[in-house]
Design a protein around this motif. Structure first.
Motif, mmCIF file in Angstrom:
data_model
loop_
_atom_site.group_PDB
_atom_site.id
_atom_site.type_symbol
_atom_site.label_atom_id
_atom_site.label_comp_id
_atom_site.label_asym_id
_atom_site.label_seq_id
_atom_site.Cartn_x
_atom_site.Cartn_y
_atom_site.Cartn_z
ATOM 1 N N ARG A 240 -1.756 57.485 -25.097
ATOM 2 C CA ARG A 240 -0.308 57.647 -24.974
ATOM 3 C C ARG A 240 0.384 56.851 -26.077
ATOM 4 O O ARG A 240 -0.209 55.947 -26.656
ATOM 5 C CB ARG A 240 0.190 57.148 -23.621
ATOM 6 N N VAL A 241 1.647 57.189 -26.306
ATOM 7 C CA VAL A 241 2.452 56.479 -27.294
ATOM 8 C C VAL A 241 3.722 56.002 -26.602
ATOM 9 O O VAL A 241 4.333 56.746 -25.831
ATOM 10 C CB VAL A 241 2.805 57.394 -28.492
ATOM 11 N N GLU A 242 4.086 54.761 -26.862
ATOM 12 C CA GLU A 242 5.262 54.155 -26.228
ATOM 13 C C GLU A 242 6.064 53.417 -27.293
ATOM 14 O O GLU A 242 5.500 52.699 -28.117
ATOM 15 C CB GLU A 242 4.795 53.178 -25.143
ATOM 16 N N MET A 243 7.381 53.605 -27.291
ATOM 17 C CA MET A 243 8.258 52.887 -28.214
ATOM 18 C C MET A 243 8.847 51.697 -27.464
ATOM 19 O O MET A 243 9.331 51.846 -26.330
ATOM 20 C CB MET A 243 9.376 53.803 -28.700
ATOM 21 N N VAL A 244 8.802 50.511 -28.087
ATOM 22 C CA VAL A 244 9.371 49.315 -27.475
ATOM 23 C C VAL A 244 10.327 48.660 -28.466
ATOM 24 O O VAL A 244 9.962 48.396 -29.613
ATOM 25 C CB VAL A 244 8.272 48.305 -27.055
ATOM 26 N N ASP A 245 11.547 48.405 -28.005
ATOM 27 C CA ASP A 245 12.566 47.739 -28.812
ATOM 28 C C ASP A 245 12.587 46.266 -28.418
ATOM 29 O O ASP A 245 13.197 45.879 -27.425
ATOM 30 C CB ASP A 245 13.923 48.395 -28.561
ATOM 31 N N TYR A 246 11.849 45.457 -29.180
ATOM 32 C CA TYR A 246 11.841 44.003 -28.982
ATOM 33 C C TYR A 246 12.984 43.398 -29.794
ATOM 34 O O TYR A 246 13.440 44.009 -30.768
ATOM 35 C CB TYR A 246 10.524 43.409 -29.489
ATOM 36 N N PRO A 247 13.441 42.193 -29.447
ATOM 37 C CA PRO A 247 14.495 41.564 -30.243
ATOM 38 C C PRO A 247 14.116 41.411 -31.726
ATOM 39 O O PRO A 247 14.965 41.530 -32.595
ATOM 40 C CB PRO A 247 14.676 40.194 -29.585
ATOM 41 N N HIS A 248 12.845 41.198 -32.004
ATOM 42 C CA HIS A 248 12.396 40.944 -33.381
ATOM 43 C C HIS A 248 11.925 42.188 -34.117
ATOM 44 O O HIS A 248 11.782 42.172 -35.338
ATOM 45 C CB HIS A 248 11.266 39.906 -33.377
ATOM 46 N N ALA A 249 11.648 43.305 -33.420
ATOM 47 C CA ALA A 249 11.100 44.494 -34.073
ATOM 48 C C ALA A 249 11.151 45.710 -33.157
ATOM 49 O O ALA A 249 11.130 45.589 -31.941
ATOM 50 C CB ALA A 249 9.647 44.230 -34.478
ATOM 51 N N LEU A 250 11.194 46.875 -33.788
ATOM 52 C CA LEU A 250 11.092 48.148 -33.091
ATOM 53 C C LEU A 250 9.654 48.617 -33.296
ATOM 54 O O LEU A 250 9.218 48.833 -34.430
ATOM 55 C CB LEU A 250 12.086 49.145 -33.683
#
Length: 153
Positions: A84-94
């Motif tokens: 699977r593929v998941e996008m995560v928007d962290y404070p330091h990086a996308l």
């Protein structure tokens, strides 16, 4: 694909281009899966995650995963099954996490970056868990019919 917002109360910073990451979900025959802690000095230091790392220019997901697992934990994987593929928007990086299931590998685990490792089942006993790891725990829970109130104890 939806984007998981991690630590949404914190401001976003730095370069917001997507960073592609290959992630190995190593699974033993009995269903236990490997989690490793993030090394000292890295963002989210001490948080538990599935091992892996950035995909370099010209690498496929599997090539990057093979390289990263050799560099970080000293094993050589057999086939990596894209999962699977998941996008995560962290404070330091996308970050775009490319999860692969790995059922066979050779070599003994060696934590080459001073991290720790733990073979886990649901509910997960280690904490804190990196936000990008949580969706995988939910997928495991769904696949395995886990009905606990959370994915960790």
């Amino acid at each position: 694909m939806t984007t998981l917002l991690a630590d949404g109360q914190l401001p976003r910073q730095g370069d917001r281009r997507v960073v592609d990451v290959a992630v190995g979900v190593l699974i033993r025959p009995g269903g236990e899966f490997l989690l490793t802690s993030r090394p000292v000095g890295k963002v989210y230091e001490g948080y538990w995650e599935f091992p892996g790392g950035k995909i370099e220019a010209g690498e496929t997901v599997e090539q990057a995963l093979r390289r990263e697992l050799q560099e970080e934990i000293g094993i050589t994987i057999a086939a990596a099954r894209p999962w699977r593929v998941e996008m995560v928007d962290y404070p330091h990086a996308l970050v775009r996490l490319n999860f692969c299931q790995v059922f066979q590998w050779s070599g003994e685990l060696q934590m080459k970056e001073g991290q720790h490792f733990s073979w886990q089942t649901l509910p997960v006993q280690v904490q804190p868990v990196l936000p990008g790891t949580v969706p995988v725990l939910a997928w495991f829970a769904q696949e395995r019919g886990f009905t606990g109130p959370t994915y960790w104890a």
